[in-house]
Scaffold this motif. Structure first.
Motif, PDB file in Angstrom:
ATOM      1  N   SER A 233      38.904   9.261  22.795  1.00 41.08           N
ATOM      2  CA  SER A 233      38.291   9.528  21.497  1.00 41.08           C
ATOM      3  C   SER A 233      39.361   9.669  20.402  1.00 41.08           C
ATOM      4  O   SER A 233      39.206   9.157  19.292  1.00 41.08           O
TER       5      SER A 233
ATOM      6  N   ARG B  13      40.928   6.507  19.170  1.00 39.94           N
ATOM      7  CA  ARG B  13      40.021   5.706  18.340  1.00 39.94           C
ATOM      8  C   ARG B  13      39.773   6.333  16.960  1.00 39.94           C
ATOM      9  O   ARG B  13      39.015   5.790  16.174  1.00 39.94           O
TER      10      ARG B  13
ATOM     11  N   GLU C 194      37.844   8.756  16.301  1.00 41.82           N
ATOM     12  CA  GLU C 194      36.389   8.797  16.214  1.00 41.82           C
ATOM     13  C   GLU C 194      35.907   9.983  15.385  1.00 41.82           C
ATOM     14  O   GLU C 194      36.531  11.044  15.368  1.00 41.82           O
TER      15      GLU C 194
ATOM     16  N   ASN D 188      32.359   0.302  18.190  1.00 41.76           N
ATOM     17  CA  ASN D 188      33.335   1.215  17.579  1.00 41.76           C
ATOM     18  C   ASN D 188      33.264   1.169  16.061  1.00 41.76           C
ATOM     19  O   ASN D 188      33.351   2.191  15.387  1.00 41.76           O
TER      20      ASN D 188
ATOM     21  N   HIS E 217      31.375   4.132  12.840  1.00 43.58           N
ATOM     22  CA  HIS E 217      31.934   4.482  11.529  1.00 43.58           C
ATOM     23  C   HIS E 217      31.021   4.019  10.396  1.00 43.58           C
ATOM     24  O   HIS E 217      30.787   4.737   9.437  1.00 43.58           O
TER      25      HIS E 217
END
Lengths: 260, 449
Positions: free
Chosen positions: B23, B26, B28, B132, B136
């Motif tokens: 996580s 990334r 995130e 991914n 966002h």
């Protein structure tokens, strides 16, 4: 050209053919008649190389070559053709695809034999389609036939016509027709017979297996053989078929037994 | 390409640390990280399935060593152009021509994927991107649909692990009334032997919309065992229409777990095809919830095992509303020492009157050492329904082989013709030439001989 000598064959240890002798020269049409269970269909299947039958004795020579050790496809590639009494249904395999593979294999094998050391001329897909359409027309078959799955949902008459179509495309030099007349109405019988008559030629030997005289009114044999209990018990000209029709198998059986 | 160089050396097996590291790398949003950690808790709380669980009765997991796999591979790689990742191996499922697709997402291991969407399709409000990016850019839609409805996090042990460890995959959202004819294509490519790949397909088709999605999973065979987890969620709203095709062609070193659920609204229609060719071991669970009246689910399956492959397919036709139709046909061929298990359930819930459900599984066993088991099941709680099922395990018939050989066709070609013929009726049901050609070639290659 085609010579069966003292042929014995069994299925599951039961002997069905007990010494068959039969010789067919090219250009000749032979009829093989006999009661049910006499071994006629077994003979046809053994010639084609059905794996369920075991040949225990004898030979089958085709143009001098013993075919008994050959696989069924090798026999077919040499020019032997069996029109089946009960053509099998193979789901999902289209007639066109099947015919193309059969014709390609048989014709290419022949082309290679004929070419010897030279270049064999192979059939193109285009040539195949043209040939198929031509032959289907001769046999009064609709073009949609080619897109159907092999024998699936075919009527009895359609199945037999499909067999003759295969014969027309493969151009065998030895054709065996196993009860091709069974299950046909008079119109279908005429179409099938005309097809066979049109195909038979001076280079081809034909063995017509039939239970009844009826087919022989449409296709004239040069020779007639009677098979009983796994052997050819009597041979003669076309008149033998008429004699058989008049007497029936039982009387003939008694006569054969008396002279044996 | 250096196949094993990118494997993360510091982690093996799955752990809370691995989830956090993934996580973090990334960047995130918090909600994603938190949902991953919650899923990890769920994973830890669920027992590993054993053979006493009905669904796993014929599936042997004893040789699956989860702690030996790297939890992910190459999170940093970027695909700059498609040509650089296109497989050159024979028979690989092709990306297709650019003008023959609405969009494409290609993920390799856990790296940044290649994404392409036809601007004309995007202009209609269609979202098609990698997951991914979607968390966002479209957090509301993802939060609403990701592992909440079709495949909830607590669905099972492996699904919970997936919710914690998912790495790539595609998100498709087709807004109300928008109909897209050309396929959206997603490819998950595995490259690092010994690692895990988690790919997710989240597909939401809103009311009256229409789409065609082609999913492909592939990797080259390597010596070291790999782990693949796929979850596919198909949310098909009222009157919407989806054709979904999945081709699984993982390398023979892969343990593959795939769970797919579709939810169909009123008058919704789904045409589904699962193709299983690759992997060492595949556990596929495919289900349709016919939740709205008059929904229609066509569920087709083709699998072909060779070598020592093991395929386990479980299907669910869940009739939750009246007047719905499900039509399932799974066909498998098994050669050499391969094995398959098919188990299918038609379940008709109380009140789901005038259900029409059909289930057929046919298996063709091509060698003495191959084996297929088939277990059809019916559970019916309504009284006005039509449910039929059929299951067979058979071999190539000698009479068929003899007939073809008697026409000059050599045995190997005759076998091929018969096996192709066995699959042909299913292939004929997918009116997409490219897929038909691919399947035909794949089957011919599998038959081999």
């Amino acid at each position: 050209m085609f010579e069966i000598t003292n042929l014995h064959a069994s299925i599951e240890d039961t002997e069905i053919l007990k010494g068959v002798d039969l010789t067919i020269h090219k250009g000749e049409i032979h009829a093989l008649m006999g009661p049910n269970g006499s071994g006629k269909s077994t003979l046809a299947n053994v010639i084609a190389g059905h794996p369920a039958y075991e040949v225990t004795e004898g030979t089958i020579l085709f143009n001098g070559e013993d075919i008994l050790e050959m696989e069924p496809d090798e026999r077919a590639q040499l020019g032997i053709f069996l029109a089946f009494q009960y053509p099998t249904v193979i789901p999902g395999v289209s007639m066109a695809n099947f015919l193309r593979m059969a014709v390609t294999n048989v014709r290419n094998a022949r082309a290679e034999r004929e070419a010897g050391d030279g270049e064999a001329k192979k059939m193109t897909p285009r040539e195949f389609r043209k040939l198929m359409r031509e032959k289907m027309q001769v046999l009064h078959m609709d073009e949609s036939f080619a897109t159907r799955y092999l024998n699936e949902g075919f009527s009895g008459g359609e199945k037999k016509r499909a067999e003759i179509l295969q014969m027309a495309l493969l151009e065998p030099t030895m054709a065996i027709l196993d009860e091709t007349d069974s299950g046909l109405d008079i119109d279908a019988l005429r179409v099938v017979s005309e097809g066979v008559n049109a195909l038979a030629n001076d280079e081809m030997g034909v063995l017509l297996i039939t239970h009844y005289q009826r087919l022989l009114n449409h296709i004239k044999p040069h020779f007639v053989h009677i098979m009983m209990d796994g052997r050819v018990v009597q041979s003669g000209g076309p008149e033998l078929a008429h004699e058989l029709e008049a007497k029936g198998y039982e009387k003939l059986r008694a006569e054969v037994a008396a002279t044996a | 390409m250096e196949a094993t160089a990118t494997k993360s050396p510091d982690l093996t097996g799955f752990s809370r640390e691995a989830v956090e590291a993934l996580s973090r790398s990334r960047n995130e949003p918090d909600w994603v990280r938190e949902s991953r950690l919650a899923a990890w808790e769920t994973y830890e709380s669920l027992p590993m399935p054993t053979r006493s669980d009905e669904e796993w009765r014929r599936t042997d997991l004893r040789r699956l060593k989860l702690d030996r796999f790297a939890p992910y591979a190459d999170l940093d790689g970027t695909i700059t152009d498609l040509a650089s990742v296109a497989s050159t191996s024979e028979g690989a499922f092709a990306f297709g021509e650019a003008d023959q697709r609405a969009g494409i997402v290609v993920s390799r291991d856990g790296g940044a994927p290649y994404v392409e969407l036809d601007p004309a399709v995007a202009a209609q409000g269609v979202i098609f991107t990698d997951l991914n990016t979607a968390v966002h850019e479209h957090p509301d839609l993802v939060q609403q649909h990701f592992m909440t409805r079709a495949v909830p996090v607590d669905f099972g042990k492996f699904e919970a692990l997936h919710a914690a460890m998912w790495q790539g995959g595609a998100f498709l959202y087709v807004p109300k009334g928008v109909q897209v004819e050309l396929p959206f294509r997603s490819f998950a490519l595995g490259e690092t032997a010994g690692a895990s790949i988690f790919t997710h397909s989240l597909i939401v088709i809103e009311e009256g919309a229409e789409a065609f999605f082609v999913d492909a999973f592939q990797s080259e065979t390597a010596d070291e065992a790999s782990f693949a987890s796929a979850v596919v969620e198909l949310d098909i709203a009222d009157n919407a229409n989806l054709r979904y095709v999945q081709v699984q062609d993982w390398g023979r070193n892969v343990w593959s777990f795939m769970t797919e659920r579709a939810i169909l609204g009123r008058d919704a229609e789904m045409k589904n095809l699962q193709v299983t060719l690759g992997s060492k071991f595949s556990k596929n669970s495919v289900g349709s919830h016919l939740r709205g009246e008059n929904a229609l689910a066509e569920m087709l399956g083709i699998f072909f095992g060779d070598g020592d492959q093991f395929f386990d397919h479980h299907t669910w036709q869940l009739h939750e509303s009246p007047l719905a139709t499900s039509d399932l046909e799974y066909k498998g061929a098994l050669k050499e020492k391969s094995r398959s298990v098919y188990s299918g359930l038609i379940k008709v819930y109380e009140g789901a009157q005038r259900t029409d459900a059909y289930q057929q599984n046919r298996n063709l066993v091509l060698s003495r050492t191959a084996r297929a088991d088939t277990i059809p099941n019916l559970e019916i709680e309504a009284n006005d329904v039509r449910c039929t099922h059929g299951a067979t395990v058979s071999q190539v018939e000698d009479e068929h082989l003899f007939y073809l050989m008697a026409r000059g066709i050599p045995k190997s070609e005759a076998q091929k013709l018969i096996v192709e013929g066995f699959f042909r009726p299913v292939i004929d049901r997918i009116p997409v030439e490219e897929i038909q050609d691919f399947l035909q070639a794949a089957i011919a290659r599998k038959v081999g001989y």
